[in-house]
Design a protein around this motif. Structure first.
Motif, PDB file in Angstrom:
ATOM      1  N   GLN A 222     -35.342  15.588  29.286  1.00  0.00           N
ATOM      2  CA  GLN A 222     -35.608  14.235  29.773  1.00  0.00           C
ATOM      3  C   GLN A 222     -37.068  13.818  29.588  1.00  0.00           C
ATOM      4  O   GLN A 222     -37.504  12.819  30.155  1.00  0.00           O
ATOM      5  CB  GLN A 222     -35.235  14.145  31.261  1.00  0.00           C
ATOM      6  CG  GLN A 222     -33.753  14.282  31.543  1.00  0.00           C
ATOM      7  CD  GLN A 222     -32.975  13.135  30.924  1.00  0.00           C
ATOM      8  OE1 GLN A 222     -33.217  11.966  31.232  1.00  0.00           O
ATOM      9  NE2 GLN A 222     -32.032  13.457  30.064  1.00  0.00           N
ATOM     10  N   HIS A 247     -37.669   3.906  24.252  1.00  0.00           N
ATOM     11  CA  HIS A 247     -36.870   5.102  24.516  1.00  0.00           C
ATOM     12  C   HIS A 247     -36.504   5.237  25.996  1.00  0.00           C
ATOM     13  O   HIS A 247     -35.963   6.273  26.408  1.00  0.00           O
ATOM     14  CB  HIS A 247     -37.653   6.363  24.095  1.00  0.00           C
ATOM     15  CG  HIS A 247     -37.774   6.559  22.622  1.00  0.00           C
ATOM     16  ND1 HIS A 247     -38.702   5.895  21.856  1.00  0.00           N
ATOM     17  CD2 HIS A 247     -37.082   7.366  21.771  1.00  0.00           C
ATOM     18  CE1 HIS A 247     -38.585   6.278  20.593  1.00  0.00           C
ATOM     19  NE2 HIS A 247     -37.620   7.162  20.507  1.00  0.00           N
ATOM     20  N   ASN A 250     -33.418   6.878  27.222  1.00  0.00           N
ATOM     21  CA  ASN A 250     -33.179   8.263  26.815  1.00  0.00           C
ATOM     22  C   ASN A 250     -33.951   9.292  27.631  1.00  0.00           C
ATOM     23  O   ASN A 250     -33.588  10.475  27.653  1.00  0.00           O
ATOM     24  CB  ASN A 250     -33.560   8.459  25.341  1.00  0.00           C
ATOM     25  CG  ASN A 250     -32.865   7.479  24.414  1.00  0.00           C
ATOM     26  OD1 ASN A 250     -33.465   6.495  24.001  1.00  0.00           O
ATOM     27  ND2 ASN A 250     -31.597   7.731  24.098  1.00  0.00           N
TER      28      ASN A 250
END
Length: 392
Positions: A222, A247, A250
């Motif tokens: 992560q 991002h 994500n």
């Protein structure tokens, strides 16, 4: 007990591997071992031998760095190790002295290391010169307003690899514009690839088609980890942060490193996130006379005098006369100490690379001289704080 201090031969590299694995408590395998063996062949490694057995070692990496935008040949000290049965017997002291002699012989005017103990290496003449901040912040720290990513190209070591040459050129340009940066040769770029083959790159391209910034990064669970970040201008920096921001679905956090003096994060709306200051790099002048002869003094018009104390490199001890034409060693009896700036080698090394102003060293009792002398020195030393991100 008497030991033999000498350069380790290529046919003895297996002993370098064994002492490294024992003293650092984990073994290199795969790419890391390949990288280590490569550097073991091209480094000058000083060993302390008890007969044919290696008792201790210091590796000196053949590297280069900038000081106030000027390239300098540098010896990177690494993999300092002694077997426990040989510790507290003066082995490391003699190894470091031998290293200084070898670096001087190789023309490495300065030396950099990452200390296991700051006080230990200060004793031998190295001193801190770069304050680094490790940052970690939640990716939702970014505001949701869409920014301008401009023209940005993404690639890796296996996809569109030809773009890597643009990154190398961009890094070199940035290094020459920045004080304290390591200059990377092909061996070093190969090292980065071997150690982090899964890394990706994002390259920012300016409107005129020229590269203007890049990041090298890995995606670990992560976490979006920034390994390298270079921007020649604010447009490139903002474009790269926009690339990271997109991002946010994500990852939960972003990590990386920056120079403390850059006040990282204060340009954002909420700069209150985790930052850890690390003092992990030290520097030392190996050969004072030759270093001063090529040092980029600015606006040097008046003659200066410098008295240096160096307990472990006796060739540096003494008084130096510095003017716009040359640097000359002079007899102490021919110069009034009232004309001299007086510093030991460790403080002088960090001062000349731009770590602190001369007044700071005076306040700490690390520099002495008349007010006139201090003022004249302050005029000619460039005011650029260093950045150094190499690890060896």
């Amino acid at each position: 007990m008497k030991y033999d201090y000498r350069l380790i031969r290529e046919d003895e590299i297996n002993q370098i591997v064994k002492i490294r694995d024992y003293c650092f408590r984990y073994q290199y395998t795969g790419n890391y071992l390949e990288d280590f063996l490569h550097w073991a062949k091209i480094c000058k490694t000083i060993g302390a031998f008890d007969g044919e057995k290696l008792a201790g070692q210091v590796m000196v990496f053949p590297l280069n760095m900038t000081i106030h935008h000027q390239p300098f040949v540098m010896g990177g000290i690494s993999f300092v190790a002694t077997y426990p049965e040989y510790r507290n017997a003066g082995v490391m002291k003699h190894l470091l002295i031998r290293c200084l002699e070898e670096m001087r012989k190789q023309g490495q005017l300065i030396s950099v290391l990452g200390p296991f103990s700051v006080s230990f290496y200060r004793h031998f003449g190295w001193d801190l010169f770069f304050d680094k901040v490790h940052y970690t912040f939640p990716i939702d720290l970014f505001n949701t307003k869409k920014g301008d990513m401009g023209h940005l190209e993404r690639f890796s070591y296996t996809e569109n690899r030809e773009q890597l040459e643009l990154v190398k050129e961009l890094y070199h340009t940035y290094a020459l514009q920045t004080n304290g940066m390591m200059i990377r040769n092909e061996d070093w770029w190969k090292r980065l690839e071997l150690r982090q083959p899964d890394a990706s790159f994002a390259l920012s391209i300016a409107e005129d088609g020229q590269p203007q910034g890049y990041i090298r990064y890995i995606m670990n669970g992560q976490t979006f980890e920034v390994l390298d970040q270079v921007a020649l201008n604010l447009t490139a920096e903002q474009a790269l942060w926009e690339f990271i921001k997109v991002h946010r679905s994500n990852f939960t956090q972003v990590t990386g490193t920056a120079a403390v003096h850059q006040s990282f994060g204060t340009q954002w709306d909420d700069p209150q996130f985790k930052k850890e200051i690390v003092h992990d790099k030290m520097i030392r002048i190996v050969d004072v006379e030759r270093f001063l002869a090529v040092y980029p003094f600015q606006g040097l018009t008046k003659r200066l005098y410098l008295k240096v104390r160096d307990a472990f490199a006796p060739w540096n001890e003494g008084v130096y006369r510095i003017d716009s034409k040359e640097v000359t060693r002079v007899s102490e009896k021919d110069v009034s100490l009232d004309e001299c700036l007086m510093m030991d080698i460790s403080s002088l090394s960090s001062y000349l690379v731009g770590y602190h102003a001369l007044k700071w060293y005076q306040y700490q009792g690390k520099a002495s001289g008349s007010e006139h002398v201090l003022k004249e020195w302050d005029k000619v030393i460039p005011k650029n704080q260093p950045q150094f991100y190499g690890h060896f």
